[in-house]
Design a protein around this motif. Structure first.
Motif, PDB file in Angstrom:
ATOM      1  N   PRO A 206      42.657 -51.927-103.574  1.00 48.29           N
ATOM      2  CA  PRO A 206      42.109 -50.837-104.049  1.00 48.29           C
ATOM      3  C   PRO A 206      41.970 -50.947-105.674  1.00 48.29           C
ATOM      4  O   PRO A 206      42.979 -51.466-106.355  1.00 48.29           O
ATOM      5  CB  PRO A 206      42.984 -49.600-103.581  1.00 48.29           C
ATOM      6  N   LYS A 207      41.245 -49.969-106.313  1.00 48.90           N
ATOM      7  CA  LYS A 207      41.259 -49.890-108.072  1.00 48.90           C
ATOM      8  C   LYS A 207      42.277 -48.630-108.024  1.00 48.90           C
ATOM      9  O   LYS A 207      42.562 -48.105-107.420  1.00 48.90           O
ATOM     10  CB  LYS A 207      39.829 -49.543-108.218  1.00 48.90           C
ATOM     11  N   GLN A 208      42.617 -48.685-109.340  1.00 52.01           N
ATOM     12  CA  GLN A 208      43.641 -47.802-109.740  1.00 52.01           C
ATOM     13  C   GLN A 208      42.884 -46.278-109.935  1.00 52.01           C
ATOM     14  O   GLN A 208      41.631 -46.348-110.668  1.00 52.01           O
ATOM     15  CB  GLN A 208      44.313 -48.163-111.063  1.00 52.01           C
ATOM     16  N   ASP A 209      43.245 -45.158-109.845  1.00 52.80           N
ATOM     17  CA  ASP A 209      43.066 -43.935-109.970  1.00 52.80           C
ATOM     18  C   ASP A 209      42.689 -43.508-111.582  1.00 52.80           C
ATOM     19  O   ASP A 209      41.700 -42.791-111.716  1.00 52.80           O
ATOM     20  CB  ASP A 209      43.838 -43.041-109.406  1.00 52.80           C
ATOM     21  N   PHE A 210      43.297 -44.201-112.462  1.00 50.43           N
ATOM     22  CA  PHE A 210      43.059 -43.885-113.857  1.00 50.43           C
ATOM     23  C   PHE A 210      41.603 -44.392-114.319  1.00 50.43           C
ATOM     24  O   PHE A 210      41.472 -44.138-115.298  1.00 50.43           O
ATOM     25  CB  PHE A 210      44.186 -44.227-114.650  1.00 50.43           C
ATOM     26  N   MET A 211      41.118 -45.201-113.424  1.00 48.18           N
ATOM     27  CA  MET A 211      39.684 -45.795-113.771  1.00 48.18           C
ATOM     28  C   MET A 211      38.773 -45.247-112.726  1.00 48.18           C
ATOM     29  O   MET A 211      38.914 -45.050-111.859  1.00 48.18           O
ATOM     30  CB  MET A 211      39.848 -47.277-113.679  1.00 48.18           C
ATOM     31  N   THR A 212      37.371 -45.024-113.458  1.00 46.31           N
ATOM     32  CA  THR A 212      36.367 -44.811-112.472  1.00 46.31           C
ATOM     33  C   THR A 212      35.565 -46.092-111.810  1.00 46.31           C
ATOM     34  O   THR A 212      36.302 -46.963-112.308  1.00 46.31           O
ATOM     35  CB  THR A 212      35.100 -43.987-113.479  1.00 46.31           C
ATOM     36  N   ASP A 213      34.874 -45.851-110.756  1.00 48.46           N
ATOM     37  CA  ASP A 213      34.718 -47.119-109.987  1.00 48.46           C
ATOM     38  C   ASP A 213      33.801 -47.960-110.870  1.00 48.46           C
ATOM     39  O   ASP A 213      33.899 -49.032-110.765  1.00 48.46           O
ATOM     40  CB  ASP A 213      33.571 -46.486-109.089  1.00 48.46           C
ATOM     41  N   ARG A 214      32.887 -47.116-111.764  1.00 50.91           N
ATOM     42  CA  ARG A 214      32.065 -48.204-112.644  1.00 50.91           C
ATOM     43  C   ARG A 214      33.028 -48.835-113.650  1.00 50.91           C
ATOM     44  O   ARG A 214      32.726 -50.003-113.904  1.00 50.91           O
ATOM     45  CB  ARG A 214      31.289 -47.054-113.509  1.00 50.91           C
ATOM     46  N   GLU A 284      43.308 -73.732-105.027  1.00 47.37           N
ATOM     47  CA  GLU A 284      43.501 -72.521-105.688  1.00 47.37           C
ATOM     48  C   GLU A 284      43.960 -72.700-107.127  1.00 47.37           C
ATOM     49  O   GLU A 284      44.653 -73.745-107.698  1.00 47.37           O
ATOM     50  CB  GLU A 284      44.968 -72.037-105.211  1.00 47.37           C
ATOM     51  N   CYS A 285      43.298 -71.905-108.036  1.00 48.20           N
ATOM     52  CA  CYS A 285      43.475 -72.256-109.319  1.00 48.20           C
ATOM     53  C   CYS A 285      44.085 -71.263-110.329  1.00 48.20           C
ATOM     54  O   CYS A 285      44.864 -71.411-111.467  1.00 48.20           O
ATOM     55  CB  CYS A 285      41.734 -72.167-109.723  1.00 48.20           C
ATOM     56  N   CYS A 286      43.958 -69.857-109.798  1.00 48.26           N
ATOM     57  CA  CYS A 286      44.426 -68.963-110.957  1.00 48.26           C
ATOM     58  C   CYS A 286      44.472 -67.546-110.138  1.00 48.26           C
ATOM     59  O   CYS A 286      43.627 -67.139-109.708  1.00 48.26           O
ATOM     60  CB  CYS A 286      43.270 -68.989-111.854  1.00 48.26           C
ATOM     61  N   GLY A 287      45.577 -66.762-110.503  1.00 52.44           N
ATOM     62  CA  GLY A 287      45.868 -65.503-110.101  1.00 52.44           C
ATOM     63  C   GLY A 287      45.318 -64.382-111.377  1.00 52.44           C
ATOM     64  O   GLY A 287      45.399 -64.754-112.486  1.00 52.44           O
ATOM     65  N   CYS A 288      44.727 -63.489-111.037  1.00 53.14           N
ATOM     66  CA  CYS A 288      44.344 -62.228-112.036  1.00 53.14           C
ATOM     67  C   CYS A 288      44.074 -60.990-111.441  1.00 53.14           C
ATOM     68  O   CYS A 288      44.188 -60.755-110.367  1.00 53.14           O
ATOM     69  CB  CYS A 288      42.827 -62.883-112.676  1.00 53.14           C
ATOM     70  N   GLY A 289      43.742 -59.995-112.418  1.00 51.50           N
ATOM     71  CA  GLY A 289      43.500 -58.634-111.817  1.00 51.50           C
ATOM     72  C   GLY A 289      43.243 -57.748-112.958  1.00 51.50           C
ATOM     73  O   GLY A 289      43.416 -58.160-114.219  1.00 51.50           O
ATOM     74  N   VAL A 290      42.961 -56.553-112.452  1.00 47.43           N
ATOM     75  CA  VAL A 290      42.894 -55.564-113.446  1.00 47.43           C
ATOM     76  C   VAL A 290      44.260 -54.835-113.925  1.00 47.43           C
ATOM     77  O   VAL A 290      45.047 -54.569-112.756  1.00 47.43           O
ATOM     78  CB  VAL A 290      41.888 -54.330-112.988  1.00 47.43           C
ATOM     79  N   VAL A 291      44.684 -54.885-115.014  1.00 45.35           N
ATOM     80  CA  VAL A 291      46.041 -54.486-115.392  1.00 45.35           C
ATOM     81  C   VAL A 291      46.522 -53.063-115.096  1.00 45.35           C
ATOM     82  O   VAL A 291      45.563 -52.252-115.247  1.00 45.35           O
ATOM     83  CB  VAL A 291      46.197 -54.708-116.950  1.00 45.35           C
ATOM     84  N   ARG A 292      47.634 -52.904-114.411  1.00 49.55           N
ATOM     85  CA  ARG A 292      48.023 -51.616-114.245  1.00 49.55           C
ATOM     86  C   ARG A 292      48.136 -50.594-115.363  1.00 49.55           C
ATOM     87  O   ARG A 292      48.911 -51.131-116.325  1.00 49.55           O
ATOM     88  CB  ARG A 292      49.468 -51.754-113.375  1.00 49.55           C
ATOM     89  N   GLU A 293      47.856 -49.541-115.051  1.00 53.72           N
ATOM     90  CA  GLU A 293      47.999 -48.372-116.371  1.00 53.72           C
ATOM     91  C   GLU A 293      49.449 -48.519-116.999  1.00 53.72           C
ATOM     92  O   GLU A 293      49.616 -48.482-118.039  1.00 53.72           O
ATOM     93  CB  GLU A 293      47.657 -47.052-115.815  1.00 53.72           C
ATOM     94  N   GLN A 294      50.613 -48.577-116.077  1.00 55.33           N
ATOM     95  CA  GLN A 294      51.841 -48.521-116.319  1.00 55.33           C
ATOM     96  C   GLN A 294      52.371 -49.758-117.142  1.00 55.33           C
ATOM     97  O   GLN A 294      52.907 -49.342-118.419  1.00 55.33           O
ATOM     98  CB  GLN A 294      52.789 -48.679-115.181  1.00 55.33           C
ATOM     99  N   VAL A 295      51.856 -50.700-117.031  1.00 50.12           N
ATOM    100  CA  VAL A 295      51.947 -51.836-117.985  1.00 50.12           C
ATOM    101  C   VAL A 295      51.463 -51.845-119.410  1.00 50.12           C
ATOM    102  O   VAL A 295      52.065 -52.021-120.592  1.00 50.12           O
ATOM    103  CB  VAL A 295      51.516 -53.239-117.603  1.00 50.12           C
ATOM    104  N   LEU A 296      50.336 -51.126-119.602  1.00 49.16           N
ATOM    105  CA  LEU A 296      49.543 -50.905-120.689  1.00 49.16           C
ATOM    106  C   LEU A 296      50.396 -49.886-121.497  1.00 49.16           C
ATOM    107  O   LEU A 296      50.585 -49.914-122.806  1.00 49.16           O
ATOM    108  CB  LEU A 296      48.207 -50.602-120.405  1.00 49.16           C
TER     109      LEU A 296
END
Ligand code: PHE
Length: 448
Positions: A206-214, A284-296
């Motif tokens: 799932p995406k994080q709540d602090f971001m819109t779907d778009r 397998e080459c690389c792990g990645c993702g959308v950074v969690r709000e808390q880290v920012l």
């Protein structure tokens, strides 16, 4: 060869390492730290922290780093290459949301300087400081990282990662944020790579709540197009290098193909891995993702969204340069070093193949667990501290429980094989004897 001459070849550091009294202090890259019950950096690891292979312009790891940096220069990234390998447990784990009982935190997986400091296990340990200080929208970090691990041709306790990240501030872009993201996606150079991307699963990833779907979709797309560009650059270079070396294998004429698979990292959501179709298998080459709000927000970035990835350089460099054994990166043999030069991807020409010799070590594990039960990585460490890079691989080849006593027997096979000379049987026997006695002393196993 006489036994005393054979022994003279055995490095001093090999002498019963586990039995040496632990020094009160340990110096890593010029900084001194007090040791404690957590300290487990061994004498074979310490010198690696000074090598900085990624900064050597004529070393495959350094050449690969420069290749990627060149591709991304002018696209809004700052390049950080000088971070020292000792970081705090806070930077490596806590700030990224690793649970307290995460296996990565254990002494059997990680090299600790002491309770609060360790050799970074990934470049993500620098996310906090980079997000805090980076003057551009994005950054790349390249660095040596350390993990206690098995021994074979693709695993070494030190390796290299390149981390990338990019952020967008809502405050700065306001209502124009989405169009800014769209424009930034458009600005990424196009590739003709074939991409398999099963649609994004809102339940399992799932995406994080602090971001819109778009917003989540656009940040994810920017991340994916960026990594596809990186992979395209590197693997097309690998093909070119193989062609120049005279290879005519069919894969060289196939278009490059990648796929996106779901992944999990405590500090990103959603998370993915990119895999590359290479010589008939998914790599397998690389792990990645959308950074969690808390880290920012921990880094002082309020109202900011962004992505991060981490790619392992060593295995890719092995492919790019045709290097058959990861130990070769660390050799000081000129016949390796002189084959590579800045900016050039060339296929490694093996200077010779020396035969390997295997020795088995079998033992009964103690019935009642001793103070320090034997973890497979401890055994790897004993072998490494004894025979260093003369060990090609260590494998568990047999394990059984005695039907009457309930004791567990294990047998490990050590393959001794030097990359630059022939080993004598006498010499190997000395190493093997040391491995056996070290095991018996440090872990109270009963040798068979
Ligand atoms: N640090 C992760 C690893 O070592 C890779 C990663 C980096 C994943 C950044 C997500 C974001 O596997």
């Amino acid at each position: 060869m006489s036994l005393s001459r054979t022994l003279a070849r055995v490095p001093i550091l090999a002498r019963s390492y586990a039995q040496l009294p632990k020094p009160k202090e340990i110096t890593v890259n010029g900084s001194t730290y007090a040791t404690d019950g957590w300290t487990n950096i061994s004498s074979s690891i310490l010198p690696l922290t000074d090598r900085k292979l990624h900064l050597d312009a004529n070393h495959p790891i350094g050449i690969l780093r420069s290749l990627v940096e060149k591709r991304f220069s002018g696209l809004g990234y700052t390049f950080y290459n000088e971070f020292q390998p000792v970081v705090t447990t806070h930077e490596n784990f806590d700030v990224l949301g690793f649970p307290k009982d995460h296996p990565g935190r254990s002494k059997s997986d990680t090299y600790y300087v002491n309770e609060t400091h360790l050799l970074r296990t990934h470049t993500s340990a620098h996310e906090l400081e980079c997000f805090t200080q980076c003057p551009t929208p994005g950054y790349f970090i390249s660095a040596d990282v350390y993990r206690r691990d098995e021994i074979d041709r693709t695993h070494y306790p030190a390796f290299h990662q390149m981390e990338g990240a990019r952020v967008w501030s809502r405050t700065e872009h306001g209502a124009g944020l989405e169009s800014k993201l769209e424009a930034d996606i458009q600005a990424i150079p196009k590739t003709d790579i074939i991409v398999e991307d099963p649609s994004y699963n809102a339940v399992t990833n799932p995406k994080q709540d602090f971001m819109t779907d778009r917003e989540a979709e656009l940040v994810g797309t920017h991340l994916k197009r960026t990594l596809e560009l990186l992979v395209n650059e590197v693997f097309n270079e690998a093909k070119e290098s193989a062609r120049l070396a005279g290879s005519q294998e069919p894969y060289l004429n196939e278009p490059l193909k990648v796929r996106w698979v779901e992944a999990y990292f405590p500090w990103t959501a959603p998370s993915w891995e990119i895999e590359v179709w290479w010589k008939g298998e998914w790599l397998e080459c690389c792990g990645c993702g959308v950074v969690r709000e808390q880290v920012l927000t921990n880094s002082g970035l309020q109202d900011t969204i962004g992505w991060a990835f981490g790619v392992g350089l060593d295995r890719i460099a092995m492919i790019l340069f045709g290097i058959p054994d990861i130990r070769l990166f660390w050799t000081l043999d000129e016949r390796f070093k002189l084959q590579f030069s800045e900016g050039k991807i060339t296929t490694f020409k093996p200077y010779s193949k020396y035969p390997g010799t295997t020795r088995d070590v079998s033992f009964w594990l103690p019935l009642a667990a001793p103070e320090a039960p034997l973890h497979e990585n401890d055994l790897m460490e004993i072998v490494r501290n004894t025979a260093g890079d003369l060990v090609e691989s260590v494998k568990l080849v047999d394990e059984f429980v005695h039907p009457k006593t309930g004791r567990v027997s294990q047998c490990y096979r050590v393959n001794y094989q030097s990359m630059d000379r022939s080993l004598t049987n006498e010499e190997i026997n000395v190493y093997q004897e040391m491995v056996r006695s070290e095991l018996a002393e440090a872990f109270q196993v009963e040798l068979r």
